[in-house]
Design an enzyme around this catalytic site. Structure first.
Site, mmCIF file in Angstrom:
data_model
loop_
_atom_site.group_PDB
_atom_site.id
_atom_site.type_symbol
_atom_site.label_atom_id
_atom_site.label_comp_id
_atom_site.label_asym_id
_atom_site.label_seq_id
_atom_site.Cartn_x
_atom_site.Cartn_y
_atom_site.Cartn_z
ATOM 1 N N ASN A 179 0.800 -1.230 0.000
ATOM 2 C CA ASN A 179 0.000 0.000 0.000
ATOM 3 C C ASN A 179 0.831 1.277 0.000
ATOM 4 O O ASN A 179 0.417 2.289 -0.543
ATOM 5 C CB ASN A 179 -0.977 -0.001 1.187
ATOM 6 N N LYS A 202 11.826 -8.274 1.002
ATOM 7 C CA LYS A 202 10.809 -8.879 0.154
ATOM 8 C C LYS A 202 9.655 -7.899 0.008
ATOM 9 O O LYS A 202 8.814 -7.772 0.898
ATOM 10 C CB LYS A 202 10.287 -10.192 0.748
ATOM 11 N N PRO A 203 9.602 -7.162 -1.101
ATOM 12 C CA PRO A 203 8.427 -6.308 -1.330
ATOM 13 C C PRO A 203 7.270 -7.151 -1.824
ATOM 14 O O PRO A 203 7.450 -8.298 -2.246
ATOM 15 C CB PRO A 203 8.921 -5.354 -2.425
ATOM 16 N N ASP A 204 6.070 -6.599 -1.772
ATOM 17 C CA ASP A 204 4.948 -7.262 -2.414
ATOM 18 C C ASP A 204 5.216 -7.309 -3.921
ATOM 19 O O ASP A 204 5.688 -6.340 -4.513
ATOM 20 C CB ASP A 204 3.648 -6.488 -2.130
ATOM 21 N N GLU A 275 4.350 -3.499 12.295
ATOM 22 C CA GLU A 275 3.256 -2.533 12.223
ATOM 23 C C GLU A 275 2.114 -3.225 11.517
ATOM 24 O O GLU A 275 2.252 -3.627 10.353
ATOM 25 C CB GLU A 275 3.633 -1.252 11.489
ATOM 26 N N LEU A 276 0.983 -3.348 12.207
ATOM 27 C CA LEU A 276 -0.097 -4.213 11.745
ATOM 28 C C LEU A 276 -1.374 -3.419 11.493
ATOM 29 O O LEU A 276 -1.315 -2.247 11.133
ATOM 30 C CB LEU A 276 -0.293 -5.334 12.770
ATOM 31 N N CYS A 309 -2.810 2.126 6.774
ATOM 32 C CA CYS A 309 -2.993 1.550 8.116
ATOM 33 C C CYS A 309 -3.485 2.571 9.132
ATOM 34 O O CYS A 309 -4.177 2.222 10.080
ATOM 35 C CB CYS A 309 -1.674 0.940 8.602
ATOM 36 N N GLU A 407 -11.388 -4.483 10.019
ATOM 37 C CA GLU A 407 -10.666 -3.492 9.217
ATOM 38 C C GLU A 407 -11.115 -3.620 7.762
ATOM 39 O O GLU A 407 -11.014 -4.690 7.161
ATOM 40 C CB GLU A 407 -9.157 -3.717 9.326
#
Length: 538
Positions: A179, A202-204, A275-276, A309, A407
């Protein structure tokens, strides 16, 4: 057409921001030459691809890393890390400052990539440029003071000299989300690099080009290429391999996956920062400036199409101003321009993928079916692009509805009215999450008092999320199920280090001496301890 879509259509749709004549396309930006240059350092025996949310079309074919490729990337990073750690900290910091300048000089390139990979409006993509530049400047200037040896009072003043040293952990494994593919990838890696660590990231896969572009620019700024490795592949395959080989793990993503990462790190007794998720609340108190609060709510709820987030999903408004606020907020929301061009002008872009669109649609339609009222939005916009959804306001949401507690991570906000300040603080805190919150009031003292009672890692007064996040000297992160550890400030850099205490004892040992027996030594030390307390030594 569903009932909620029919209702939304009756409310009026958001206008479309027109693309300028001669606007750039994905083919103009993501050329075969660019992809070859950015991916040449990625080990991968397989092939995968990413796609453009604006159109659904494939952007680029990318290497796909195997577990063996991940292990090899860590070997290369580990071999290069000692020389990088031996580089003076001011020289490492200078790389960040050069990177700061290059990002701002070449921002048009990265803005195009961010938009193409995430579907954001260009202004929201620029938030990432701002955040990365601020972090690079801060740690480029402050890293030497954060990391310099610190003197501490020894157990016996004068006789004991104690120094705290900071050493890099080694190779940091970083798992970055889709994001905010610039800020939450290289933005989090900068303090790891300046402390002398190597990074395997590791990126998306869907936003890998942005991370690769940032790596390319950091190498241009002076970072040794082997110190920064990037691996690409499915999260369930590549993610655990990153955790398996890392000396420390940095993860940003969902709470569910964060628990798995934490379990993997705990099994190896290595540190982790997480961070979630969040279900962030905004409180509009009775004395708020309603017009400013309505404008701020648009930014807080719909930046990056709500795929942030720290964006606001729950909006609590005092009953005395609720109707006035909601009228102004709805008018501003309906006037937002949706757009899919690589240019400024759109107020909101696209969702990033089918899963996000499905979640948003499910939450809105279920809420309306159970009695919630659509104030604005509530309808997809395939006329603009396959993943566009109008910014949506729901009134009359109640706890059985999924949108109330889960969420959403999309352009949807639920409005709740309140009369009692203590009660609304309790409602805002009644969630497993604790990432961000917002308070609107003309009374600064009241705002700070309410903020102190909210169980979130950051609270913004008279703004949604940007002031706390952008204040990089202060820590940023989540409480409860929203995460562990912090980014930014001293905590954001020192987490990438191992603390070492070095104490030198001088003149006298910490043991019986000068003929003292054990009893006399114990009495002498007891008297010394009392004296040190009387002298207010710490």
């Amino acid at each position: 057409m569903t009932d909620s879509q029919a209702t939304a259509a009756a409310l009026g749709t958001n206008p479309t921001a027109a693309a300028p004549a001669g606007a750039r396309t994905a083919a103009d930006v993501v050329t075969p030459e660019l992809v070859a240059r950015l991916t040449k350092s990625v080990a991968g025996s397989g092939r995968t691809a990413n796609h453009a949310p604006f159109t659904g079309e494939q952007l680029a074919e990318l290497p796909e890393s195997t577990p063996e490729d991940v292990a090899a990337a860590f070997q290369r990073a580990r071999a290069a890390q000692p020389d990088w750690a031996a580089t003076p900290v001011r020289a490492r910091a200078a790389v960040l400052l050069r990177f700061h300048d290059l990002v701002l000089q070449r921002q048009a390139e990265i803005l195009d990539l961010i938009q193409l990979e995430t579907g954001k409006a260009r202004l929201h993509a620029h938030e990432e440029v701002q955040a990365v530049a601020v972090a690079a400047r801060h740690y480029g200037r402050k890293a030497p003071s954060y990391l310099r040896p610190k003197r501490h009072t020894g157990v016996v003043p004068v006789l004991t000299k104690t120094t705290e040293l900071r050493h890099p952990r080694g190779v940091v494994g970083q798992i970055a989300p889709w994001n905010y593919p610039l800020e939450l990838s290289v933005g989090d890696a900068l303090p790891a690099f300046v402390t002398g660590n190597a990074v395997v990231m590791k990126p998306d896969t869907e936003t890998a080009l942005t991370a690769l572009w940032a790596r390319d620019l950091l190498v241009e700024a002076g970072l040794p290429a082997e110190v920064f490795q990037i691996v690409i592949g499915d999260g369930p395959v590549v993610g655990p391999e990153v955790v398996k080989h890392a000396d420390y793990v940095s993860f940003t993503g969902s709470t569910r996956t964060g628990r798995e990462v934490a379990q993997g790190a705990a099994a190896r007794l290595i540190g982790v920062s997480l961070e979630l998720g969040g279900k962030n609340a905004m409180l509009v108190l009775h004395d708020a400036d309603v017009e400013k609060a309505a404008a701020g709510a648009v930014r807080a709820c719909f930046s990056s199409a709500g795929q942030l987030c720290i964006s606001i999903e729950r909006l609590y408004v005092h009953e005395s101003v609720a109707d006035d606020f909601l009228e102004r907020f709805a008018a501003r929301t309906k006037a937002m321009r949706l757009g899919n061009s690589l240019a400024y002008g759109a107020d909101m872009g696209s969702l990033v993928g089918e899963r996000q669109l499905e979640t948003v649609t499910r939450h809105v339609e279920e809420a309306v079916a159970k009695g919630a009222r659509l104030v604005a939005g509530g309808v997809a916009r395939p006329d603009i692009g396959p993943l566009f959804y109008e910014p949506t306001i729901l009134d009359g949401v109640e706890s059985p509805m999924a949108v109330c507690t889960e969420e959403t991570f999309g352009p949807v906000v639920s409005v709740y009215r309140f009369t009692d300040e203590d009660d609304v603080i309790a409602q805002a805190n009644a969630t497993p999450y604790g990432l961000n919150s917002s308070v609107w009031t003309k009374d600064a003292r009241r705002g700070h008092a309410v903020a102190a009672r909210l169980r979130t890692g950051t609270v913004n007064i008279n703004e949604g999320y940007a002031p706390a996040y952008g204040s990089v000297q202060a820590p940023m992160g989540g409480m409860k199920d929203s995460g562990l550890s912090r980014r930014h400030g001293s905590e954001g850099i020192l987490k990438y280090t191992e603390a070492q205490t070095v104490s030198q004892q001088r003149l006298l040992p910490l043991a019986p001496s000068f003929g003292m027996d054990d009893e006399k030594y114990a009495a002498f030390m007891s008297a010394s301890l009392k004296a040190m307390k009387a002298l207010r030594l710490r």
